[in-house]
Design an enzyme around this catalytic site. Structure first.
Site, PDB file in Angstrom:
ATOM      1  N   ASP A  49       7.374  -7.396   4.213  1.00  0.00           N
ATOM      2  CA  ASP A  49       7.029  -6.016   3.868  1.00  0.00           C
ATOM      3  C   ASP A  49       8.189  -5.140   4.337  1.00  0.00           C
ATOM      4  O   ASP A  49       8.308  -4.810   5.516  1.00  0.00           O
ATOM      5  CB  ASP A  49       5.713  -5.627   4.557  1.00  0.00           C
ATOM      6  CG  ASP A  49       5.328  -4.166   4.301  1.00  0.00           C
ATOM      7  OD1 ASP A  49       6.186  -3.390   3.821  1.00  0.00           O
ATOM      8  OD2 ASP A  49       4.187  -3.794   4.614  1.00  0.00           O
ATOM      9  N   PHE A  55       1.464  -2.870   9.975  1.00  0.00           N
ATOM     10  CA  PHE A  55       0.896  -1.855   9.079  1.00  0.00           C
ATOM     11  C   PHE A  55       1.338  -2.173   7.661  1.00  0.00           C
ATOM     12  O   PHE A  55       2.533  -2.297   7.385  1.00  0.00           O
ATOM     13  CB  PHE A  55       1.357  -0.438   9.448  1.00  0.00           C
ATOM     14  CG  PHE A  55       0.723   0.610   8.571  1.00  0.00           C
ATOM     15  CD1 PHE A  55      -0.560   1.072   8.845  1.00  0.00           C
ATOM     16  CD2 PHE A  55       1.375   1.102   7.459  1.00  0.00           C
ATOM     17  CE1 PHE A  55      -1.172   2.015   8.016  1.00  0.00           C
ATOM     18  CE2 PHE A  55       0.774   2.044   6.625  1.00  0.00           C
ATOM     19  CZ  PHE A  55      -0.502   2.504   6.908  1.00  0.00           C
ATOM     20  N   LYS A 108       8.877   3.605  -0.232  1.00  0.00           N
ATOM     21  CA  LYS A 108       9.553   4.685   0.501  1.00  0.00           C
ATOM     22  C   LYS A 108      10.919   5.058  -0.073  1.00  0.00           C
ATOM     23  O   LYS A 108      11.005   5.793  -1.044  1.00  0.00           O
ATOM     24  CB  LYS A 108       9.647   4.310   1.976  1.00  0.00           C
ATOM     25  CG  LYS A 108       8.266   4.370   2.676  1.00  0.00           C
ATOM     26  CD  LYS A 108       8.409   4.373   4.162  1.00  0.00           C
ATOM     27  CE  LYS A 108       7.092   4.365   4.910  1.00  0.00           C
ATOM     28  NZ  LYS A 108       6.387   5.655   4.871  1.00  0.00           N
TER      29      LYS A 108
HETATM   30  C1  LIG Z   1       5.648  -1.338   6.434  1.00  0.00           C
HETATM   31  C2  LIG Z   1       4.787  -0.484   5.561  1.00  0.00           C
HETATM   32  N1  LIG Z   1       4.080  -1.059   4.587  1.00  0.00           N
HETATM   33  C3  LIG Z   1       3.310  -0.333   3.771  1.00  0.00           C
HETATM   34  C4  LIG Z   1       3.196   1.024   3.913  1.00  0.00           C
HETATM   35  C5  LIG Z   1       2.320   1.822   2.977  1.00  0.00           C
HETATM   36  O1  LIG Z   1       3.119   2.550   2.108  1.00  0.00           O
HETATM   37  P1  LIG Z   1       2.482   3.766   1.247  1.00  0.00           P
HETATM   38  O2  LIG Z   1       2.117   4.838   2.197  1.00  0.00           O
HETATM   39  O3  LIG Z   1       3.584   4.148   0.300  1.00  0.00           O
HETATM   40  O4  LIG Z   1       1.303   3.191   0.541  1.00  0.00           O
HETATM   41  C6  LIG Z   1       3.921   1.667   4.923  1.00  0.00           C
HETATM   42  C7  LIG Z   1       3.798   3.120   5.114  1.00  0.00           C
HETATM   43  O5  LIG Z   1       4.088   3.657   6.142  1.00  0.00           O
HETATM   44  C8  LIG Z   1       4.743   0.895   5.764  1.00  0.00           C
HETATM   45  O6  LIG Z   1       5.437   1.451   6.751  1.00  0.00           O
END
Ligand SMILES: Cc1ncc(COP(=O)(O)O)c(C=O)c1O
Length: 393
Positions: A223, A138, A252
């Site tokens: 990520d 994700f 986050k």
């Molecule tokens: C691993 C990862 N990357 C990207 C995102 C996307 O982040 P945002 O909701 O701040 O756009 C998330 C959100 O849960 C995530 O867990």
């Protein structure tokens, strides 16, 4: 306003894209929040891994208020101190060379994708633009980051997605090797797949991924939007498994509750983005950065060691609960799978009714408490989960 009035107003005017739980929160302190009726909730969710220091941490709130009272925004046309200081700290904590500030995880990943493509284009010219990502990953909800996301559940209704993204199964090094054609500029992965169900990637696999990328001058993007900033008991989850990514994305927990993301680039590729190549109006917002600087100050070695210790205790106590099949994850990023037909959603709802906030990730109960949670609060929440699980069948 009471809960009913807030919910009615929301239903009337807010686009219903969120399947919200039946709860309004109006204030919090540390790991406890309150609804308008005065009911108290213990927090094992931290706003999906965001409130690293809990709710309304006094030092964090004072720094944010002081910055808001001084200079709340200038745009990136001018220099400001909090952004420059935060970039220095992030680079020092991670061994990376330069930072670009975004406002969310998806935006940080967009920046990483652009940096990888530009690096490759500068060096090799057209045609080397493909990003290889993992199935069950994700990476966000924008069109590019959805294209990178390896879960069909998020892909409904929004086709066509961007070309230039390929997915391979995690932990299958042969599949990755086959996918690393001459068109590939980067591999993108989460060290622990969060939304995919708290699925850690094996360190031996990650070492092989890194070696393959290095051999082909393919950039490795970690990520760490969910795993980063102390969540697993190291500043980056990559550091725990000895992974040295070329690009790291954060969001986050970095702002401690304010919208902030970061793309960190290693020296080898930091030159890829220059003037005019990437920008965002709110990037390095001084108020968000002032909050983040407090998070950075608090997350020293002793704090991270405590996250590890608390995570180990948490994992042991979760594993000993009735109907628990296994507990995945590391530090304070944990996923619980149940057996005997017990559904994680039912556990979450029953726990909330008893004053404990948890999360879900696929078929797992996901726990991302504030990093400042105490052992006593972990034990208290475990007690609620035990009661729920003893009653559930
Ligand atoms: C691993 C990862 N990357 C990207 C995102 C996307 O982040 P945002 O909701 O701040 O756009 C998330 C959100 O849960 C995530 O867990």
């Amino acid at each position: 306003m009471n809960s009913q009035q807030i919910k009615a107003l929301d239903a009337a005017y807010v686009l219903p894209t969120y399947a919200r739980f039946d709860l309004c929160l109006i204030e919090g302190s540390g790991c406890r929040g309150k609804d308008p009726e005065g009911n108290s909730y213990l927090d094992f969710a931290s706003g999906i891994g965001v409130n690293s220091l809990g709710w309304a941490d006094p030092q964090w709130a004072a720094a944010v208020a002081a910055q808001a009272g001084k200079l709340q925004h200038v745009s990136n046309l001018y220099y400001t101190q909090p952004g420059a200081q935060l970039a220095e700290t992030l680079c020092q904590r991670t061994g990376m060379d330069k930072a670009f500030f975004a406002n969310s995880g998806a935006e940080a990943n967009e920046g990483a994708i652009k940096a990888a493509r530009k690096y490759s284009h500068d060096k090799y010219g057209d045609g080397r633009h493909v990003i290889v990502a993992l199935e069950n990953s994700f990476h966000g909800r924008t069109v590019a980051t959805l294209s990178a996301t390896g879960q069909d559940a998020f892909h409904q209704h929004f086709h066509p997605f961007l070309p230039g993204f390929v997915h391979v199964p995690a932990e299958d090094i042969a599949a990755l090797e086959a996918a690393l054609t001459a068109e590939v500029c980067a591999v993108m992965l989460e060290p622990i797949q969060g939304e995919g169900g708290v699925v850690p990637l094996d360190s031996a696999y990650l070492a092989q991924v890194q070696a393959l990328c290095k051999a082909k001058d393919i950039l490795l993007i970690a990520d760490e939007v969910q795993t980063g900033v102390g969540r697993t008991g190291a500043f980056l989850a990559s550091q725990k498994v000895n992974l040295q990514p070329d690009i790291v994305t954060l969001a986050k927990g970095v702002g401690g509750g304010l919208p902030l993301g970061a793309v960190l680039l290693a020296k080898s590729c930091a030159h890829a983005l220059g003037k005019g190549d990437h920008a965002t109006t709110f990037g390095a917002n001084p108020v968000c950065c002032a909050g983040a600087l407090v998070v950075m100050e608090r997350l020293d070695d002793a704090f991270l060691a405590a996250v590890n210790d608390k995570g180990a205790l948490f994992k042991k106590e979760l594993a000993a609960l009735p109907h628990v099949a296994d507990v995945s994850g590391d530090g304070l990023m944990l996923g619980v799978r149940f057996e005997d037909g017990v559904s994680a959603g039912d556990v979450l709802n029953a726990a909330m009714a008893r004053g404990l906030l948890c999360l879900l990730a696929k078929d797992r109960l996901r726990l991302l408490p504030p990093l400042v949670i105490t052992e006593a609060e972990i034990t208290e929440g475990i007690g609620i989960l035990r009661t729920v699980l003893e009653e559930i069948k």
